[in-house]
Design a protein around this motif. Structure first.
Motif, PDB file in Angstrom:
ATOM      1  N   GLU A  22       0.304  27.376 -13.310  1.00  0.00           N
ATOM      2  CA  GLU A  22      -0.125  27.954 -12.031  1.00  0.00           C
ATOM      3  C   GLU A  22       0.121  26.910 -10.948  1.00  0.00           C
ATOM      4  O   GLU A  22       0.120  25.704 -11.221  1.00  0.00           O
ATOM      5  CB  GLU A  22      -1.608  28.328 -12.055  1.00  0.00           C
ATOM      6  N   HIS A  23       0.345  27.396  -9.724  1.00  0.00           N
ATOM      7  CA  HIS A  23       0.577  26.462  -8.620  1.00  0.00           C
ATOM      8  C   HIS A  23      -0.018  27.016  -7.324  1.00  0.00           C
ATOM      9  O   HIS A  23      -0.276  28.209  -7.204  1.00  0.00           O
ATOM     10  CB  HIS A  23       2.067  26.178  -8.433  1.00  0.00           C
ATOM     11  N   LEU A  40      -7.140  26.101 -10.185  1.00  0.00           N
ATOM     12  CA  LEU A  40      -5.880  26.282 -10.906  1.00  0.00           C
ATOM     13  C   LEU A  40      -6.079  26.107 -12.412  1.00  0.00           C
ATOM     14  O   LEU A  40      -5.498  26.854 -13.210  1.00  0.00           O
ATOM     15  CB  LEU A  40      -4.826  25.295 -10.396  1.00  0.00           C
ATOM     16  N   ILE A  41      -6.912  25.144 -12.808  1.00  0.00           N
ATOM     17  CA  ILE A  41      -7.210  24.957 -14.231  1.00  0.00           C
ATOM     18  C   ILE A  41      -7.899  26.196 -14.785  1.00  0.00           C
ATOM     19  O   ILE A  41      -7.575  26.653 -15.885  1.00  0.00           O
ATOM     20  CB  ILE A  41      -8.041  23.677 -14.455  1.00  0.00           C
ATOM     21  N   GLU A  68      -0.188  17.844 -11.333  1.00  0.00           N
ATOM     22  CA  GLU A  68       0.742  17.053 -10.532  1.00  0.00           C
ATOM     23  C   GLU A  68       0.900  17.646  -9.145  1.00  0.00           C
ATOM     24  O   GLU A  68       0.635  18.820  -8.920  1.00  0.00           O
ATOM     25  CB  GLU A  68       2.096  16.917 -11.223  1.00  0.00           C
ATOM     26  N   VAL A  69       1.321  16.795  -8.241  1.00  0.00           N
ATOM     27  CA  VAL A  69       1.667  17.214  -6.882  1.00  0.00           C
ATOM     28  C   VAL A  69       3.182  17.123  -6.795  1.00  0.00           C
ATOM     29  O   VAL A  69       3.762  16.066  -7.048  1.00  0.00           O
ATOM     30  CB  VAL A  69       1.001  16.307  -5.823  1.00  0.00           C
ATOM     31  N   VAL A  70       3.818  18.229  -6.452  1.00  0.00           N
ATOM     32  CA  VAL A  70       5.282  18.309  -6.449  1.00  0.00           C
ATOM     33  C   VAL A  70       5.773  18.449  -5.017  1.00  0.00           C
ATOM     34  O   VAL A  70       5.305  19.313  -4.272  1.00  0.00           O
ATOM     35  CB  VAL A  70       5.753  19.512  -7.300  1.00  0.00           C
ATOM     36  N   VAL A  80       0.353  21.672  -8.962  1.00  0.00           N
ATOM     37  CA  VAL A  80       0.819  22.375 -10.149  1.00  0.00           C
ATOM     38  C   VAL A  80      -0.049  21.973 -11.341  1.00  0.00           C
ATOM     39  O   VAL A  80      -0.290  20.786 -11.563  1.00  0.00           O
ATOM     40  CB  VAL A  80       2.301  22.044 -10.449  1.00  0.00           C
ATOM     41  N   VAL A  81      -0.509  22.969 -12.092  1.00  0.00           N
ATOM     42  CA  VAL A  81      -1.259  22.729 -13.321  1.00  0.00           C
ATOM     43  C   VAL A  81      -0.536  23.450 -14.455  1.00  0.00           C
ATOM     44  O   VAL A  81      -0.248  24.645 -14.357  1.00  0.00           O
ATOM     45  CB  VAL A  81      -2.708  23.234 -13.224  1.00  0.00           C
TER      46      VAL A  81
END
Length: 93
Positions: A22-23, A40-41, A68-70, A80-81
Motif C-alpha cells: 500500500e502507498h 498503511l500497515i 520506505e519513503v520513495v 510505501v509499506v
C-alpha cells in the motif's frame, strides 16, 4: 484469522507465501507525516488477511513489514509499506 511475526507452536501445513503493498502520497506542505505509516500497515494487514482467507488459510506466520519513503524524480514522495507472510492451515486434532 491470526497474524504472528514468529513461528507457530502447533501442527500446521504451509499453504503459500503472500505479500501486499500500500502507498500514500507524502504531502509536501506537511513536514512530519510518518504517523501515516500506521494506517498503511493496517491496510496491508487487511490485504494479507484477505489473501489468506482466499486460500483457505487459518492464519499467517513470520509476518514482516517494510516501510520506505520513495522519491520519483520530479514527482512527489510516497510512503510505501510492503508486508509479507506465510499462510498456514492448522492441522486437525
Amino acid at each position: 484469522m491470526f497474524l504472528t511475526t514468529g513461528d507457530l507452536q502447533r501442527s500446521h501445513m504451509i499453504k503459500s507465501v503472500v505479500s501486499a503493498t500500500e502507498h500514500a502520497m507524502f504531502q509536501s506542505d506537511h513536514i512530519d507525516q510518518f504517523e501515516r505509516f500506521d494506517e498503511l500497515i493496517d491496510q496491508v494487514k487487511q490485504d494479507l488477511i484477505q489473501k489468506a482467507q482466499d486460500q483457505d488459510g487459518d492464519g499467517l506466520i513470520y509476518v514482516n513489514f517494510n516501510t520506505e519513503v520513495v522519491q520519483m524524480s520530479v514527482a512527489p514522495r510516497f510512503l510505501v509499506v510492503t508486508g509479507y507472510g506465510t499462510i498456514v492451515k492448522l492441522a486437525d486434532q
